[in-house]
Motif scaffolding. Structure first.
Motif, PDB file in Angstrom:
ATOM      1  N   TRP A 126       0.813  -1.210   0.000  1.00 53.06           N
ATOM      2  CA  TRP A 126       0.000   0.000   0.000  1.00 53.06           C
ATOM      3  C   TRP A 126       0.852   1.269   0.000  1.00 53.06           C
ATOM      4  O   TRP A 126       0.452   2.293  -0.551  1.00 53.06           O
ATOM      5  N   VAL A 127       2.053   1.201   0.587  1.00 54.21           N
ATOM      6  CA  VAL A 127       2.907   2.400   0.596  1.00 54.21           C
ATOM      7  C   VAL A 127       3.250   2.795  -0.841  1.00 54.21           C
ATOM      8  O   VAL A 127       3.120   3.956  -1.253  1.00 54.21           O
ATOM      9  N   THR A 128       3.658   1.783  -1.622  1.00 57.25           N
ATOM     10  CA  THR A 128       3.981   2.042  -3.021  1.00 57.25           C
ATOM     11  C   THR A 128       2.779   2.575  -3.770  1.00 57.25           C
ATOM     12  O   THR A 128       2.890   3.499  -4.575  1.00 57.25           O
TER      13      THR A 128
END
Lengths: 251, 295
Positions: free
Chosen positions: B95-97
Motif C-alpha cells: 500500500w505504501v507504493t
C-alpha cells in the motif's frame, strides 16, 4: 569423484503452495546432469534454489539443506555475490546485455575490478573459445551482442559465465528457444565443457538429455522419481512413471 | 447493413478523425509559423525587448527560457531518476507504493496555475527567493517531477527481466545490476523522456508568472559571475521567459509592434518545442541503434 553439491530434503513453497516436496540430490564434480520431467514438475524451481535465484521471488520459502563444497548456501553468512560467481547460470531466453560481445564476456571480471586490458583480452578469448563461438565472433568482438543469432547469443552467454571461472554451471532449458542447428551447437559446446565443469541442465528435450547427460534425474509433481546413469534411465528405468514418461505416454 | 459496408464506413470515419486531428495541428502550426516567420532575424533573436517603442527583440527571454530549462532539469532529473529506480526496481508491491504512485498521479494532474501560486507562496514569499529563476525552477520541478518520474519508471519497466536475472546470476548486487545493466539499457528511452519533458517545461507559462516573474532586467552577457545581479547566470534575478513574454504582450503589451513581436516569439517557441520533439525521436533512435545494432 568428489561430491561438489548436495541437497537434503529441499522443500520450496510459493506462499502456501508446496512446489518442491523434499528433494535430495547429490552432484559430483564434473560431468552433465540432466533434470527432466513434465511441465510443472518444478525442475526449474529446483535448479533455481541451487544458486538462490528464487530469493528474488516474493513469498518464497526454502527449507532443507543445500551445501556447496560442504558449506550451507542458505546460511546467513553466505556471500550471495561470491556464491553466484561459483555457480553460474544460463537461461532459457538468451539474455546478452545490450553491449558489445567483448563487454558482455568481460563484464563479470570488470565488476570484480579487473582493469588490465591484456588479462581481460586473454580471458575473453579463452571463454569464447571454450563456448565454441570464438571463430564466429572474433571479427565482431566490438559489435553489439544483440546483432548475433540466437544460438550465438546463447553461447556468448555461456562464455560470459565461463569468464568468471565458476565451478558449476546451471542451465535452465538453454536450447528451448533455439532452432535445431543452434541447439546442436550448444550441445556440442556442453559436451566440451563437461570435462572441466559440473553442469546441471533442465531440459524438455528427452533426446537431448540422452545425448549429452551422464546422469539424469526424473522429476514429477515436485518430487524426484528416479535418478541414475542416463543409460539406465532411458534403457531400463526402475520406476513405472519414468518408463511411461520416457516412452512418451504422458508429459 | 452488411459487414463489408459497415467496415468501409468505420474505416472512412476513423480516417476522417485522424485526418481532422492532423489538420488542426497543421493549421495551427502553419498559422503561427507563417505569421511569425517574417519577424525572425538575428536582431530579433538577440536584442532585449522594448516596452514602449517598436523594434524590440526577445533575446533575454530566449536566454531565460533555456537557462530556466537547464536549472529545472538539473533539479528534477536526479530526483525523478531516483524515484523511478525506486518505484520500478526496489519498491515492494504494497500500500505504501500504491500511495506513492497515486500521489505522483495526482501531482501530475494539478493545474499549472495552481502549482505556480503554490510556488509563489512557498518559494517567493516563504523562502524569500523573490521572483527569481530559482523560484521558477522549483515550481517547474513540481510540475515536471511526476511526468518525468513516470516516464523513467516506464523506461526501466520496458527492460526485460531476463537482463536483471542475467546480472544477478553473474554475481552482481542489485545496485550493480541496476546501474551497470538496466540504466544503460534504458538510456535511449530515458533520454527521449527527458527531452520531451524539456519541451513541456520550455512552453510552460502559468506556473512561471507568479514565480520567475514577468520582468526581464537587462543582462550583461560579458559578466559570467553568477553572484552579480546583471549576470545571465545569476539564479536569483527575476526572469521572464518566452512563454510568459507572449502572454504578457497579449494581455498588457503597449509597444506599437506588439502583435508582430508576439507572432515572432510564438513562432520561436513553437519551433523550439518542435525541435525538442524531433531531437527526442532522433537521438533516442540513434542511441538505441547504437546499443542494439538493430537496423
Amino acid at each position: 569423484m568428489a561430491t561438489i553439491l548436495t541437497s537434503r530434503d529441499v522443500h520450496v513453497y510459493y506462499g502456501n503452495h508446496e512446489a518442491l516436496k523434499g528433494i535430495s540430490l547429490d552432484f559430483e564434480e564434473k560431468g552433465i546432469t540432466a533434470l527432466i520431467g513434465p511441465s510443472g514438475s518444478s525442475k526449474s524451481t529446483y535448479l533455481r534454489t541451487l544458486n538462490r535465484m528464487n530469493d528474488m521471488i516474493p513469498g518464497v520459502t526454502v527449507t532443507g539443506n543445500i551445501a556447496f563444497q560442504g558449506n550451507d548456501i542458505y546460511a546467513p553468512q553466505t556471500d550471495l555475490v561470491a556464491l553466484r560467481k561459483q555457480i553460474g547460470m544460463v537461461f532459457q531466453q538468451p539474455n546478452p546485455f545490450p553491449f558489445s560481445v567483448y563487454d558482455n564476456v568481460a563484464f563479470g571480471l570488470r565488476i570484480a575490478g579487473q582493469k588490465n586490458r591484456e588479462a581481460l583480452d586473454a580471458v575473453v578469448e579463452n571463454a569464447l573459445r571454450q563456448a565454441a563461438v570464438w571463430d564466429e565472433v572474433k571479427d565482431h568482438l566490438h559489435d553489439s551482442a544483440l546483432a548475433l543469432s540466437g544460438g550465438q547469443q546463447q553461447r556468448v552467454c555461456i562464455a560470459r559465465v565461463l569468464a568468471v571461472s565458476p565451478k558449476i554451471i546451471l542451465l535452465d532449458e538453454p536450447t528451448s528457444a533455439l532452432d535445431p542447428i543452434s541447439s546442436s551447437q550448444i550441445e556440442s559446446t556442453l559436451l566440451q565443457l563437461r570435462k572441466d565443469y559440473t553442469i546441471i541442465t533442465v531440459t524438455h528435450n528427452l533426446q537431448q538429455a540422452s545425448r549429452i547427460a551422464d546422469r539424469t534425474a526424473f522429476f514429477m509433481n515436485g518430487e524426484v522419481v528416479e535418478v541414475d546413469d542416463t543409460k539406465k534411465i532411458f534403457m531400463n528405468p526402475a520406476k513405472k512413471e519414468t518408463e511411461d514418461y520416457i516412452s512418451g505416454r504422458f508429459g | 447493413m452488411n459487414p463489408k459496408l459497415s467496415n468501409k464506413i468505420a474505416n472512412g470515419a476513423l480516417y476522417g478523425i485522424a485526418g481532422f486531428i492532423v489538420l488542426i495541428l497543421a493549421a495551427l502550426l502553419g498559422y503561427i509559423i507563417i505569421t511569425g516567420l517574417p519577424m525572425l532575424n538575428w536582431h530579433f533573436l538577440t536584442t532585449p525587448a522594448r516596452a514602449f517603442t517598436a523594434g524590440g527583440g526577445i533575446g533575454i527571454q530566449l536566454f531565460n527560457s533555456f537557462y530556466l530549462l537547464l536549472l529545472t532539469l538539473l533539479i528534477s532529473f536526479p530526483i525523478a531518476l531516483g524515484a523511478g529506480i525506486y518505484l520500478n526496481e526496489y519498491a515492494p508491491n504494497n500500500w505504501v507504493t500504491n500511495v506513492v504512485r497515486t500521489a505522483i498521479e495526482i501531482l501530475s494532474s494539478l493545474p499549472s496555475v495552481v502549482v505556480g501560486l503554490f510556488g509563489f507562496l512557498i518559494f517567493v514569499v516563504q523562502f524569500d527567493f523573490g521572483f527569481s529563476i530559482l523560484s521558477g525552477a522549483f515550481a517547474l520541478t513540481f510540475f515536471n517531477l511526476p511526468l518525468l518520474t513516470r516516464s523513467i519508471e516506464e523506461s526501466l519497466a520496458a527492460i526485460s527481466n531476463t537482463q536483471r536475472e542475467g546480472g544477478l546470476a553473474l554475481g552482481l548486487s542489485k545496485w550493480e545490476t541496476v546501474t551497470r545493466i538496466i540504466l544503460p539499457a534504458a538510456l535511449p528511452s530515458i533520454l527521449t523522456g527527458v527531452i520531451l519533458s524539456a519541451g513541456r517545461i520550455f512552453g510552460e507559462a502559468a506556473a512561471l508568472i507568479f514565480t520567475a516573474g514577468q520582468s526581464a532586467p537587462a543582462l550583461d552577457f560579458t559578466d559570467w559571475n553568477p553572484f552579480n545581479i546583471s549576470s545571465p547566470l545569476n539564479p536569483m534575478r527575476p526572469a521572464e521567459t518566452l512563454a510568459v513574454h507572449i502572454w504578457k504582450i497579449n494581455s498588457e503589451g503597449i509597444m506599437p509592434d506588439a502583435k508582430a513581436v508576439s507572432s515572432g516569439a510564438s513562432a520561436v517557441l513553437v519551433i523550439s518545442v518542435l525541435v525538442f520533439n524531433i531531437l527526442a525521436r532522433f537521438i533516442g533512435k540513434r542511441l538505441y541503434q547504437k546499443l542494439t545494432s538493430a537496423k
